[in-house]
Write a protein that holds these residues in place. Structure first.
Motif, PDB file in Angstrom:
ATOM      1  N   ALA A  34       0.846  -1.192   0.000  1.00 45.97           N
ATOM      2  CA  ALA A  34       0.000   0.000   0.000  1.00 45.97           C
ATOM      3  C   ALA A  34       0.882   1.244   0.000  1.00 45.97           C
ATOM      4  CB  ALA A  34      -0.921  -0.001   1.215  1.00 45.97           C
ATOM      5  N   VAL A  35       0.761   2.063  -1.025  1.00 45.58           N
ATOM      6  CA  VAL A  35       1.513   3.310  -1.115  1.00 45.58           C
ATOM      7  C   VAL A  35       0.778   4.411  -0.349  1.00 45.58           C
ATOM      8  CG1 VAL A  35       2.413   5.089  -2.660  1.00 45.58           C
ATOM      9  CG2 VAL A  35       2.515   2.676  -3.337  1.00 45.58           C
ATOM     10  N   ASP A  36      -0.485   4.586  -0.652  1.00 44.23           N
ATOM     11  CA  ASP A  36      -1.289   5.619   0.000  1.00 44.23           C
ATOM     12  C   ASP A  36      -2.375   4.933   0.821  1.00 44.23           C
ATOM     13  OD1 ASP A  36      -2.945   7.723   0.718  1.00 44.23           O
ATOM     14  OD2 ASP A  36      -2.732   8.773  -1.196  1.00 44.23           O
ATOM     15  N   ARG A  37      -2.061   4.623   2.061  1.00 47.19           N
ATOM     16  CA  ARG A  37      -3.001   3.900   2.915  1.00 47.19           C
ATOM     17  C   ARG A  37      -4.257   4.735   3.201  1.00 47.19           C
ATOM     18  NH1 ARG A  37      -0.426  -0.579   5.138  1.00 47.19           N
ATOM     19  NH2 ARG A  37      -2.121  -0.791   6.647  1.00 47.19           N
ATOM     20  N   PHE A  38      -4.067   6.029   3.305  1.00 46.02           N
ATOM     21  CA  PHE A  38      -5.204   6.904   3.584  1.00 46.02           C
ATOM     22  C   PHE A  38      -6.233   6.794   2.454  1.00 46.02           C
ATOM     23  CE2 PHE A  38      -7.777  10.238   4.928  1.00 46.02           C
ATOM     24  CZ  PHE A  38      -7.314  10.810   6.095  1.00 46.02           C
ATOM     25  N   GLN A  39      -5.776   6.877   1.213  1.00 48.25           N
ATOM     26  CA  GLN A  39      -6.699   6.824   0.089  1.00 48.25           C
ATOM     27  C   GLN A  39      -7.265   5.420  -0.106  1.00 48.25           C
ATOM     28  OE1 GLN A  39      -6.833   8.192  -4.620  1.00 48.25           O
ATOM     29  NE2 GLN A  39      -5.216   8.949  -3.291  1.00 48.25           N
ATOM     30  N   LEU A  40      -6.442   4.413   0.133  1.00 48.30           N
ATOM     31  CA  LEU A  40      -6.925   3.032   0.022  1.00 48.30           C
ATOM     32  C   LEU A  40      -8.009   2.728   1.050  1.00 48.30           C
ATOM     33  CD1 LEU A  40      -3.941   0.598  -0.677  1.00 48.30           C
ATOM     34  CD2 LEU A  40      -5.976   0.964  -2.078  1.00 48.30           C
ATOM     35  N   SER A  41      -7.977   3.422   2.187  1.00 42.04           N
ATOM     36  CA  SER A  41      -8.982   3.166   3.222  1.00 42.04           C
ATOM     37  C   SER A  41     -10.387   3.480   2.717  1.00 42.04           C
ATOM     38  CB  SER A  41      -8.679   3.993   4.472  1.00 42.04           C
ATOM     39  OG  SER A  41      -8.878   5.381   4.240  1.00 42.04           O
ATOM     40  N   PHE A  42     -10.504   4.356   1.720  1.00 38.29           N
ATOM     41  CA  PHE A  42     -11.803   4.651   1.129  1.00 38.29           C
ATOM     42  C   PHE A  42     -12.410   3.376   0.550  1.00 38.29           C
ATOM     43  CE2 PHE A  42     -14.655   5.881  -2.267  1.00 38.29           C
ATOM     44  CZ  PHE A  42     -15.319   6.987  -1.774  1.00 38.29           C
ATOM     45  N   TYR A  43     -11.578   2.568  -0.104  1.00 39.27           N
ATOM     46  CA  TYR A  43     -12.072   1.339  -0.733  1.00 39.27           C
ATOM     47  C   TYR A  43     -12.284   0.237   0.304  1.00 39.27           C
ATOM     48  CZ  TYR A  43     -10.814   4.015  -4.803  1.00 39.27           C
ATOM     49  OH  TYR A  43     -10.754   5.023  -5.729  1.00 39.27           O
ATOM     50  N   ARG A  44     -11.409   0.189   1.314  1.00 39.54           N
ATOM     51  CA  ARG A  44     -11.625  -0.782   2.385  1.00 39.54           C
ATOM     52  C   ARG A  44     -12.931  -0.521   3.115  1.00 39.54           C
ATOM     53  NH1 ARG A  44      -8.612   0.723   7.145  1.00 39.54           N
ATOM     54  NH2 ARG A  44     -10.399   2.117   7.128  1.00 39.54           N
ATOM     55  N   ASN A  45     -13.273   0.745   3.277  1.00 33.84           N
ATOM     56  CA  ASN A  45     -14.493   1.086   4.001  1.00 33.84           C
ATOM     57  C   ASN A  45     -15.757   0.668   3.275  1.00 33.84           C
ATOM     58  OD1 ASN A  45     -13.097   2.165   6.143  1.00 33.84           O
ATOM     59  ND2 ASN A  45     -13.234   4.274   5.424  1.00 33.84           N
ATOM     60  N   MET A  46     -15.633   0.256   2.001  1.00 32.76           N
ATOM     61  CA  MET A  46     -16.791  -0.239   1.267  1.00 32.76           C
ATOM     62  C   MET A  46     -17.156  -1.669   1.651  1.00 32.76           C
ATOM     63  SD  MET A  46     -16.034   1.245  -2.548  1.00 32.76           S
ATOM     64  CE  MET A  46     -15.991   3.013  -2.898  1.00 32.76           C
ATOM     65  N   THR A  47     -16.292  -2.331   2.431  1.00 37.15           N
ATOM     66  CA  THR A  47     -16.568  -3.719   2.839  1.00 37.15           C
ATOM     67  C   THR A  47     -16.803  -3.859   4.333  1.00 37.15           C
ATOM     68  OG1 THR A  47     -14.221  -4.266   3.206  1.00 37.15           O
ATOM     69  CG2 THR A  47     -15.077  -4.554   0.968  1.00 37.15           C
ATOM     70  N   ILE A  48     -16.400  -2.882   5.113  1.00 43.80           N
ATOM     71  CA  ILE A  48     -16.378  -3.061   6.569  1.00 43.80           C
ATOM     72  C   ILE A  48     -17.761  -3.288   7.157  1.00 43.80           C
ATOM     73  CG2 ILE A  48     -16.461  -0.586   7.064  1.00 43.80           C
ATOM     74  CD1 ILE A  48     -14.574  -1.145   9.424  1.00 43.80           C
ATOM     75  N   HIS A  49     -18.802  -2.723   6.527  1.00 37.09           N
ATOM     76  CA  HIS A  49     -20.149  -2.875   7.092  1.00 37.09           C
ATOM     77  C   HIS A  49     -20.589  -4.332   7.132  1.00 37.09           C
ATOM     78  CE1 HIS A  49     -20.925  -2.815   2.736  1.00 37.09           C
ATOM     79  NE2 HIS A  49     -22.026  -3.503   3.015  1.00 37.09           N
ATOM     80  N   LEU A  50     -20.025  -5.167   6.261  1.00 36.61           N
ATOM     81  CA  LEU A  50     -20.405  -6.581   6.216  1.00 36.61           C
ATOM     82  C   LEU A  50     -19.854  -7.361   7.402  1.00 36.61           C
ATOM     83  CD1 LEU A  50     -19.744  -7.074   2.422  1.00 36.61           C
ATOM     84  CD2 LEU A  50     -21.988  -7.271   3.511  1.00 36.61           C
ATOM     85  N   PHE A  51     -18.785  -6.857   7.995  1.00 40.45           N
ATOM     86  CA  PHE A  51     -18.088  -7.604   9.047  1.00 40.45           C
ATOM     87  C   PHE A  51     -18.036  -6.842  10.369  1.00 40.45           C
ATOM     88  CE2 PHE A  51     -16.093  -8.536   4.893  1.00 40.45           C
ATOM     89  CZ  PHE A  51     -16.449  -9.868   4.771  1.00 40.45           C
TER      90      PHE A  51
END
Length: 820
Positions: A518-535
């Motif tokens: 991960a180069v830009d973890r801050f920006q990648l967190s936007f995409y990770r946050n699209m799955t977190i509600h499931l778990f």
């Protein structure tokens, strides 16, 4: 990640997808369609047939424009499902209908009467006998004069507000222009489910017969959201909805274009302007009474974090009131999920979350967006929940309140209670429905995997395996994964990485295996946050168990009693109730289901009382989970740890509000200044190693944390009715830390300190972080230092205000005398 012991059942067969790319509507098997080479593509190559370009084929380009301008076939937009729109005189008819609504007429008469009373009291209606015939005549003339003036104001406001659907030729050209722009950026077009589209068309046909509106309620992550929905409605022959839009987008050229394409402009804040509020209600009543489709974003603004935001109740309140009052018989609600391989605005979101002021929308920035339109950002995926009746929803909810009969009249106290309950339930039901139909894109899977690793990077084979594992887990949780259509996962991952680009995901060259990080973890967190509600439930349980597991030692030392687990899960769920959408069955049921799921997946072991099997004694990690290096358990922890870190930062930042020695506790601090300093404190703690996740300093999460602190009574916030006056805050007396006599340092004890420590129990142990006494001394000292700056700034501002006050009073006195 280790495979779960439960055999994974194959996902149920789903309807084929439709992709919309320019003129092409292509049907695909239930599968994810990627950009393929001509040899790979076969019959699906038509998906990529975009519009002709002027430079490469000028004659075809001109022919396509002619087809749109003249309206050929489906482009004519003649035989739509829904009420008649886009005809000459539409805007004037709508304005006349709004001005004729009883609600608006009553409000204008009420405001005029109120003004008459004020003028009577001030003696402005003449010195004669106001109770006589002459006085009554003057009052009536003045009332008519005021009402006419208010009507003129209302007409002007209405003209600036309503959408102006006047020309089919314009909308055909707008469709062509918007599709040109969108397909240049999202080269794989818009994908929808054929099953959902057929269902929506059937609902629209019934709504047309009953003259009912379809209220589209999408999530909001990008400006592309409303563009994509309008394009779908146009291409599939549905009446375009009127779209609620903030007037910040109403700037020259673009504002007029959007208004004629369906946008209705509203202010960002209504304040105490009751006439404007009534106008908005009257316009919405008129739209719904006539069966015009409607669209607004249930979250209000765009999500800068990738997660669904809590519902905003402004426009929802108007919609609910239309049906609840009986002015509108019924309307059909359709929640909509819009997902992206990559969101155009994420770069700007990160800047805003790190404290940069949001730039005001303008034509220059709008035109500069062409720089990203040449990028290949993958596809847009739009999913429609099964529509449902708003009237039926209201009746069902009212039946649940049978213990305390409630009025539907807003002027009655119980009517206010009823509407508040209905609004809250409606808002969260829509969010739940959006989550239920959301599709997890490959980029979200990749981003989630990369941000839930212990190491610096991951090999390609391991990345592919984890993406496959995560896809299975998403489906097992009832979620949807963008279909792969037989394309190997390795190919899907490669193309997902290509869409994310090297600015987000780096590749280490020269190694035996391609290794990504991960180069830009801050920006990648936007995409990770699209799955977190499931778990989220599994994540909360795992983080609660961590308070024991982090202590180390043998398995018997890492187990947690059910009582401790229950208490910590409850604490965390309350802490994050504004961040995530939780299941509605209640904590006890949710916890039981989550433990059963984790036990079935062989992540944990649950010890039960032999005499009472339903009674849980304690919970611990399973042997299989320990053998695989806790990678499944760690996955759930990594999902929630950044949020826990952000809440801990918020709690520690409240220590800044401890009044300095000798400072009056009556001093109130500017909320924005406090949150800005809290963010600065977080950046300092991150760079000094006391904060593990840089995304914990994002502005939106801190705002949400402070909202929770206000609800819990930890801080007291004072707000002015004047929107120009910023709110202020201070610590509640019982939460204010003490200072040591002599040194004046903040004491690490009391309710606030215990609260921060309770959060810290579930924080990730940092490899190089100095916990314990360091937090009690150096971190508190840093918070105190930043807090002193806040109080010094507040004192300077207060002295300036006091210095200016006499001048203002003298100026007001002089102005008063001059008027006299």
């Amino acid at each position: 990640m280790a495979k779960a012991s439960r055999p994974s059942s194959p996902p149920p067969p789903s309807a084929p997808d439709l992709s919309i790319l320019g003129d092409q509507v292509t049907i695909h098997p239930a599968g994810y369609t990627e950009t393929l080479s001509p040899a790979e593509a076969g019959t699906e190559q038509a998906l990529l047939s975009q519009f002709a370009r002027f430079r490469s084929s000028p004659l075809d380009f001109l022919r396509e424009i002619s087809l749109y301008v003249n309206g050929t076939g489906w482009r004519s937009y003649d035989h739509i499902i829904g009420q008649s729109i886009f005809y000459s005189g539409f805007s004037e008819n709508m304005k006349a209908a709004v001005m004729a609504t009883p609600t608006l007429r009553v409000k204008i008469a009420e405001l005029a009467e109120r003004r008459i009373r004020v003028e009577e009291e001030d003696g402005l209606l003449g010195n004669g006998d106001n109770g006589g015939v002459g006085g009554a005549r003057r009052k009536e003339e003045r009332r008519r004069e005021i009402e006419e003036s208010l009507k003129e104001v209302a007409e002007g406001l209405t003209d600036g507000m309503i959408c102006k659907m006047e020309s089919k030729r314009f909308i055909r050209g707008a469709y062509y222009f918007a599709t040109q722009l969108l397909t240049r950026a999202y080269h794989q077009g818009i994908h929808v489910s054929s099953e959902e589209v057929l269902r929506l068309r059937a609902v629209a046909e019934q709504a047309e017969k009953k003259k009912q509106s379809i209220i589209f309620l999408p999530c909001h992550r990008s400006h592309v959201d409303y563009v994509s929905l309008q394009l779908i409605c146009y291409r599939l022959g549905l009446a375009l909805p009127t779209v609620v839009a903030g007037d910040n987008l109403n700037f020259p050229l673009v504002g007029a274009f959007l208004q004629h394409a369906g946008a209705m402009w509203i202010r960002r804040s209504f304040g105490d302007d009751t006439l404007y509020t009534t106008l908005v209600q009257s316009y919405i009543d008129t739209l719904l009474q006539n069966g015009y489709n409607f669209e607004c974003f249930v979250e209000g603004g765009r999500s800068r974090t990738g997660k669904l935001l809590p519902p905003k109740f402004g426009i929802l309140s108007f919609l609910l009131d239309s049906v609840l009052s009986g002015r509108v018989e019924d309307a059909i609600v359709c929640p909509v999920s819009t997902q992206y391989d990559k969101v155009i605005e994420v770069d700007s979101y990160v800047s805003e979350l790190l404290g940069q002021p949001k730039p005001k929308e303008n034509l220059k920035d709008f035109l500069s967006a062409s720089s990203v339109l040449s990028l290949k950002l993958g596809r847009v995926d739009v999913r429609f929940h099964e529509p449902w009746s708003l009237r039926t929803f209201i009746n069902q909810q009212k039946a649940r309140f049978t213990q305390t009969p409630l009025h539907t009249d807003n002027s009655h106290p119980s009517g206010v209670v009823l509407k508040r309950r209905l609004l809250t339930t409606l808002g969260y039901k829509v969010l739940s429905d959006i989550n239920a139909v959301s599709v997890v894109m490959p980029t979200a899977l990749i981003g989630t995997v990369l941000l839930t690793l212990r190491g610096r990077g991951v090999g390609k084979a391991e990345l592919v395996r984890r993406v496959e594992w995560l896809s299975e887990r998403v489906r097992s949780q009832g979620g949807r994964v963008a279909h792969f259509a037989g394309v190997p996962t390795e190919v899907v991952v490669e193309r997902g990485l290509e869409v994310l680009g090297p600015a987000l995901v780096g590749l280490v060259n020269g190694l035996p295996e391609d290794t990504y990080y991960a180069v830009d973890r801050f920006q990648l967190s936007f995409y990770r946050n699209m799955t977190i509600h499931l778990f989220i439930s599994q994540a909360l349980v795992s983080a609660s168990m961590y308070m024991k597991i982090k202590l180390g030692g043998g398995p018997e030392h890492q187990r947690i009693s059910y009582e401790q687990l229950h208490d910590q899960v409850y604490f965390l769920s309350q802490l994050f109730r504004g961040e995530f959408i939780f299941p509605t069955e209640g904590l006890a049921v949710n916890l039981e289901k989550t433990l059963q799921s984790l036990e079935t997946d062989n992540v944990i072991k649950v010890a039960r009382d032999a005499s009472t099997p339903s009674k849980i004694l304690f919970v611990e990690l399973s042997d299989a989970e320990r053998e695989c290096g806790r990678e499944n358990y760690d996955f759930y922890c990594f999902l929630i740890w950044p949020s826990i870190e952000a809440s801990w930062l918020g709690a520690v930042s409240l220590m800044m509000l401890t009044p300095p020695a000798g400072q009056s506790e009556k001093v109130w601090l500017n909320v924005k200044s406090v949150q800005d300093q809290a963010q600065l404190l977080g950046k300092t703690l991150y760079h000094q190693g006391d904060l593990s996740y840089f995304e914990a300093v994002n502005k939106e999460t801190l705002k949400n944390a402070y909202q929770r602190f206000e609800e819990e009574g930890i801080i007291v916030v004072a707000k002015s009715r004047d929107a120009r006056v910023q709110p202020t805050l201070k610590l509640a007396a019982e939460w204010t830390p003490k200072r040591r006599d002599g040194t004046g340092t903040v004491v690490a004890e009391g309710k606030l300190w215990d609260f921060a420590e309770r959060i810290s129990q579930s924080r990730r142990e940092g490899k190089n972080r100095r916990d314990g006494a360091t937090v009690q001394t150096r971190v508190l000292a840093l918070a105190d230092r930043v807090g002193r700056q806040l109080y010094e700034a507040a004192a300077m501002e207060s002295s300036v205000v006091e210095e200016k006050a006499p001048r203002k009073r003298r100026r007001k006195s002089i102005e008063t005398r001059s008027r006299l």
